[in-house]
Write a protein that holds these residues in place. Structure first.
Motif, PDB file in Angstrom:
ATOM      1  N   ASP A   1       0.852  -1.190   0.000  1.00 47.66           N
ATOM      2  CA  ASP A   1       0.000   0.000   0.000  1.00 47.66           C
ATOM      3  C   ASP A   1       0.894   1.249   0.000  1.00 47.66           C
ATOM      4  OD1 ASP A   1      -2.376   1.483   0.216  1.00 47.66           O
ATOM      5  OD2 ASP A   1      -2.380   1.394   2.406  1.00 47.66           O
ATOM      6  N   HIS A   2       0.580   2.201  -0.847  1.00 46.82           N
ATOM      7  CA  HIS A   2       1.340   3.462  -0.920  1.00 46.82           C
ATOM      8  C   HIS A   2       2.841   3.261  -1.072  1.00 46.82           C
ATOM      9  CE1 HIS A   2      -2.004   6.167  -0.431  1.00 46.82           C
ATOM     10  NE2 HIS A   2      -2.477   5.367   0.485  1.00 46.82           N
TER      11      HIS A   2
ATOM     12  N   HIS B   1      -7.332   9.880   4.573  1.00 44.72           N
ATOM     13  CA  HIS B   1      -6.774   8.889   5.495  1.00 44.72           C
ATOM     14  C   HIS B   1      -6.913   9.379   6.934  1.00 44.72           C
ATOM     15  CE1 HIS B   1      -4.510   8.136   1.678  1.00 44.72           C
ATOM     16  NE2 HIS B   1      -4.875   6.903   1.975  1.00 44.72           N
TER      17      HIS B   1
ATOM     18  N   HIS C   1      -9.553   4.931  -1.302  1.00 38.72           N
ATOM     19  CA  HIS C   1      -8.690   4.988  -0.112  1.00 38.72           C
ATOM     20  C   HIS C   1      -9.391   5.761   1.003  1.00 38.72           C
ATOM     21  CE1 HIS C   1      -4.494   3.727  -1.475  1.00 38.72           C
ATOM     22  NE2 HIS C   1      -5.271   3.496  -2.525  1.00 38.72           N
TER      23      HIS C   1
ATOM     24  N   ASN D   1     -10.199   0.333   0.649  1.00 41.78           N
ATOM     25  CA  ASN D   1      -9.139   0.230   1.658  1.00 41.78           C
ATOM     26  C   ASN D   1      -9.615   0.625   3.057  1.00 41.78           C
ATOM     27  OD1 ASN D   1      -7.558  -0.260  -0.583  1.00 41.78           O
ATOM     28  ND2 ASN D   1      -6.087   1.366  -0.170  1.00 41.78           N
TER      29      ASN D   1
HETATM   30 ZN   LIG Z   1      -4.406   5.151   1.028  1.00 47.38          ZN
END
Ligand SMILES: [Zn+2]
Length: 283
Positions: A81-82, A179, A207, A229
């Protein structure tokens, strides 16, 4: 079995459901997420950010998730992820991750394209799907609270050009999520999701979904989101169960006991999310 995210995301796209991608922080998270996937017969993606990898290493997480995948019939994918750069993505591929994200969203458009193409080419050569990001998901990827304010949405025409020129196999888009922990109620721009989905034939990724009302997520899936996510709320769930046990049993010094409570909290919330995503019975 440990599989790539390719088939699971294409099937999700074809049949209009979402595959949950859950950030795992340690062995308890891996086991608790797997339990939810098995109990709901859902395909599942477990993923780690560079920040999480820093605590143990890619090889530790690969070992844990591979062991989990080998114990089960449901398809399990391990995703970076990322991914913060070409080298990190190559290390994950070499280690055995079955899916990677390269996050060039903080770069200028042309620089994001150049970086993403490098990783997408390598992924294509190895048969591993590569997620990219265009536009901005608010907040901070690894830690900390979501930031209010600036939240540019992904431009549909730029998304088409981006995917054509990079060859990425899925795309994370900026549609109003962030996030971390939300201050107010987040609002997904469904028209942006629709506009991008109508122009692109690859799976779209949402996300920053922890804290987004389930109804909004379900609608976004209807509009074209295929991978969803969740990180923050799993951390909150584990900590809640762990701390509740310790508050009730302050003399306890066996980490397995509060750990079990944390795991149960994770399994509960992941099952609720899987039901909302529509992935139940799709394994
Ligand atoms: Zn993310």
């Amino acid at each position: 079995m440990l599989v790539t995210t390719k088939e699971m995301l294409l099937d999700a796209r074809k049949n209009h459901y979402g595959v949950g991608a859950f950030n795992v922080e340690n062995l308890e998270f891996v086991m608790a997420v797997l339990k939810a996937a098995e109990e709901t017969k859902s395909p599942v993606i477990m993923q780690t950010t560079p920040g999480t990898i820093k605590t143990a290493g890619l090889d530790y997480f690969y070992g844990m998730v591979k062991a989990a995948a080998e114990r089960t019939e449901v398809p399990v994918a391990l995703h970076l992820d990322h991914g913060d750069g070409y080298n990190r993505c190559m290390q994950a591929l070499r280690c055995g991750y079955t899916s990677v994200m390269i996050d060039g969203s903080h770069e200028l458009f042309e620089d994001n394209i150049a970086l993403t193409k490098l990783v997408a080419d390598a992924g294509a050569a190895m048969g591993v799907p590569v997620e990219a990001e265009l536009g901005k998901v608010g907040g901070k990827e690894d830690d900390g609270p979501a930031v209010e304010g600036e939240n540019p949405y992904t431009d549909p025409d730029e998304a088409v050009e981006f995917v054509e020129r990079t060859g990425c196999t899925s795309l994370a888009i900026g549609v109003g999520t962030a996030h971390g922990v939300y201050v107010g109620t987040p609002h997904i721009q469904q028209d942006v999701v629709k506009a991008i989905a109508s122009k692109l034939d690859i799976p779209l990724v949402l996300h920053g979904t922890s804290g987004v009302p389930d109804a909004q997520v379900a609608e976004a899936i209807k509009n074209g989101i295929c991978k969803v996510n969740y990180a923050t709320e799993l951390r909150q769930a584990f900590t809640k169960g762990f701390m509740r046990y310790m508050a009730e049993n302050p003399e306890c010094f066996d980490p397995k006991k509060p750990g079990r409570e944390g795991m149960a909290e994770i399994t509960d919330i992941v099952k609720i999310r899987m039901e909302n995503l529509g992935s139940v019975g799709r394994a």
